[in-house]
Enzyme design. Structure first.
Site, PDB file in Angstrom:
ATOM      1  N   THR A 409       0.860  -1.205   0.000  1.00  0.00           N
ATOM      2  CA  THR A 409       0.000   0.000   0.000  1.00  0.00           C
ATOM      3  C   THR A 409       0.892   1.250   0.000  1.00  0.00           C
ATOM      4  O   THR A 409       2.107   1.145   0.164  1.00  0.00           O
ATOM      5  CB  THR A 409      -0.958  -0.017   1.227  1.00  0.00           C
ATOM      6  OG1 THR A 409      -1.671  -1.248   1.246  1.00  0.00           O
ATOM      7  CG2 THR A 409      -1.916   1.127   1.281  1.00  0.00           C
ATOM      8  N   THR A 427      -4.181   1.376  -2.421  1.00  0.00           N
ATOM      9  CA  THR A 427      -3.615   0.024  -2.279  1.00  0.00           C
ATOM     10  C   THR A 427      -4.032  -0.920  -3.401  1.00  0.00           C
ATOM     11  O   THR A 427      -5.077  -0.708  -4.032  1.00  0.00           O
ATOM     12  CB  THR A 427      -4.088  -0.575  -0.917  1.00  0.00           C
ATOM     13  OG1 THR A 427      -3.439  -1.823  -0.694  1.00  0.00           O
ATOM     14  CG2 THR A 427      -5.585  -0.779  -0.871  1.00  0.00           C
TER      15      THR A 427
HETATM   16  N1  GLY Z   1      -4.934  -3.735   2.264  1.00  0.00           N
HETATM   17  C1  GLY Z   1      -4.562  -2.936   3.341  1.00  0.00           C
HETATM   18  C2  GLY Z   1      -5.717  -2.358   4.080  1.00  0.00           C
HETATM   19  O1  GLY Z   1      -6.742  -2.137   3.473  1.00  0.00           O
HETATM   20  O2  GLY Z   1      -5.647  -2.121   5.250  1.00  0.00           O
END
Ligand code: GLY
Length: 610
Positions: A409, A427
């Site tokens: 991310t 992300t």
């Molecule tokens: N994929 C990381 C989050 O959404 O926290």
């Protein structure tokens, strides 16, 4: 106003921009010293300016977004530009094949708004999609790789919505810097090269991904090689010409569906209908107060805002403000406030369009007072601690575990001349998402569906709050016919883009990548700013400690301090070492008219302004 887009954005960087070295907080010399040793002489300088600041984890993204601000665009234009350039320059972390949460202060209305561009489940997703034949969750690598893990992407729709509702440039204009960068290319920096190296065997399973990130002999592209992505440039040109419908309903939609459904590793179930009905959602932010500041964050389906705020509310009930910052006494309270908030996160938080979530109960100061009573300042809480009983809680079953969440991310923050402020965490979940580049289109698809609790129900058959499908099956945010469709649930996130107001005006904006570590990382920087009154760059650089209802995780400078570690262990904490936690891009807006931007040295970010 629609400013002209420069033909080559790098050329317009002003020579007069002079980064000012961040000033150490004189009350905290140890922290600065440690950080200096830890991150080396290249540790970032903050940037001071008056008219606008951009801080991202990628140099081309910062420069392109700054260029838009300098040519008359606002923070919302710059955010879209940064996101499109990041799709080119940090393809492993975010992009139009993924999802994003945006929190912004709109200077015209004085309101803080959430824009939810989270990926969502396709209608045909089975709650058992990530379980093996034995009914147990597949190994995470298997869950995360291939088409089944990909949610319906939301980032492009969110950026388009932002531009249409608050921007001053068109989508086509916002895409131009990314198109130029994808065609001209750039020398691969070491973090990008390292990410390709570690994902090479996964990427080699997908020919369209191998074509972009690996040499013909299968070896990974190396640092310093020129990275070009003409397929992505063509894709962006098509979107610039035809708008986002080509992505959600047209030729690109068909290519996404084919890439997912015909994947030979783990084919998924997304249909054209799933893509066509995707929409970004404006939501009310979650809010609390902390030591005279108003804190605004992301509402459901992110657990980030509520968990950060519950921990702050608990801290406020303790003597945290009296304990020397960074001491064992202070880390003890900080860890147990996080542990208590995390227990509630795991139990209650999920997509509130599908399940009842007691947000206001969890954020009430009275509830925090009761939770804080559990903390003993001399003895660590035994983890895992139990969840509490906030007002409005339903009988939803407990989430069984802290699901494995990737730490990829990326985060960026932007403030403009009018003091619009935007903070965006974006992300594709794991590094390189599900591994699939859409053939001929040049962008990666996410694996966000692994952020659901994949072990999805209790022994007596009730779905967990964060299961891939909800027990309330109506899409409450949907319109017309869509309201009765299955699917559309958005996986619980930890992303915590945060805006802090003082006297009704933005004072700090910040956020971080890092999966479930994001919550603790955001709390660290927020506490450094508010409790320790650190300069924003020092607050970003300072070593971090997080706790997620389990062991205490200490970044190396804290961990190496043996006296501190022994003291914490004597209190009953299990202490683990972490090399790096998060990558925070933050901006301070000083009441006397200055902006100071900080980028995190943990990922070679860059803050610039004018
Ligand atoms: N994929 C990381 C989050 O959404 O926290």
């Amino acid at each position: 106003m629609r400013p002209p887009i420069r033909s080559f954005f790098y050329t317009s960087l002003p020579f007069a921009l002079i980064p000012l070295l961040s000033l150490a907080d004189p009350s905290d010399p140890d922290v600065e010293h440690e950080v200096g040793n830890y991150f080396g002489p290249g540790a970032q300088a903050s940037f001071v300016a008056q008219n606008g600041i951009v801080s991202t984890s990628s140099h081309p993204a910062t420069m392109a977004a700054l260029d838009i601000l300098r040519t008359g665009g606002n923070a919302f234009d710059a955010a879209a530009v940064a996101q499109f350039v990041l799709t080119v320059s940090e393809p492993f972390a975010s992009g139009i094949g993924g999802g994003a949460f945006l929190v912004f202060y709109d200077a015209k209305t004085g309101e803080v708004v959430n824009l939810d561009g989270r990926e969502e489940a396709p209608a045909a997703l089975s709650p058992e999609a990530f379980l093996g034949k034995d009914g147990k969750p597949l190994p995470f690598k298997e869950q995360a790789t291939g088409g089944m893990a990909a949610g319906v992407p939301g980032t492009l729709a969110a950026m388009d919505h932002l531009l249409k509702t608050r921007g001053t440039i068109t989508l086509a204009q916002a895409l131009q810097p990314a198109i130029r960068l994808a065609r001209a290319g750039f020398a691969i920096p070491e973090p990008f090269a390292a990410n390709i190296r570690s994902a090479a065997s996964r990427l080699s399973k997908f020919p369209a991904s191998a074509k972009i990130f690996l040499h013909p002999d299968g070896s990974p592209l190396k640092v310093g090689e020129i990275f070009v992505n003409p397929d992505l440039a063509d894709t962006f040109e098509l979107i610039a010409k035809e708008g986002i419908d080509v992505f959600y309903k047209g030729k690109i939609a068909q290519d996404i569906v084919d890439a997912i459904r015909k994947d030979t590793v783990r084919p998924g179930v997304i249909t054209l209908k799933d893509l066509a009905r995707y929409r970004p959602v404006e939501r009310s932010p979650v809010h609390t107060t902390y030591r005279g500041f108003d804190i605004y964050g992301m509402n459901m389906p992110s657990s980030g805002g509520v968990t950060v705020m519950e921990a702050l509310n608990i801290l406020e009930q303790t003597v945290y403000d009296k304990a020397p910052h960074g001491s064992a006494d202070s880390l003890h309270l900080f860890a147990d406030a996080q542990n208590l908030a995390f227990a509630d996160r795991n139990r209650f938080l999920a997509d509130a369009d599908f399940v009842e979530v007691p947000v206001s109960g969890l954020l009430s100061k009275e509830y925090a007072r009761k939770r804080a009573e559990k903390i003993d300042p001399k003895k660590a809480l035994t983890t895992p601690v139990d969840f509490g009983s906030p007002e409005g809680m339903s009988e939803l079953p407990l989430s069984p575990r802290l699901a494995k969440e990737s730490e990829c991310t990326t985060h960026f923050s932007i403030v403009d001349h009018d003091r619009n402020a935007i903070t965006v965490t974006t992300t594709i979940e794991q590094h390189f998402g599900c591994g699939i580049v859409v053939p001929g289109r040049g962008f990666l698809l996410n694996n966000e569906l692994t952020d659901f609790d994949v072990a999805n129900r209790t022994d007596d058959g009730h779905l967990f709050a964060n299961a891939p499908t909800g027990e309330i099956r109506t899409r409450r945010t949907a319109l017309g016919d869509d309201s009765k469709t299955q699917g559309g649930k958005r996986p619980r996130s930890s992303m915590s883009p945060t805006i802090i107001l003082q006297d009704g005006k933005p004072r700090f904006v910040l956020g971080s990548p890092g999966g479930a570590t994001i919550i603790g990382v955001t709390l660290n920087v927020l506490s450094n700013l508010i409790d320790a009154k650190m300069d924003v760059q020092v607050a970003v650089n300072a070593p971090r400690m997080i706790a997620r209802n389990g062991a205490m995780e200490l970044e190396t400078p804290f961990y190496r301090n043996e006296a501190l570690r022994t003291d914490l262990e004597k209190r009953g904490f299990q202490v683990n070492r972490r090399q790096h936690l998060g990558s925070v891009q933050a901006i301070e807006i000083s009441p006397d008219g200055w902006l100071r931007g900080a980028a995190d040295p943990r990922r070679e970010g860059l803050a610039l302004g004018f």
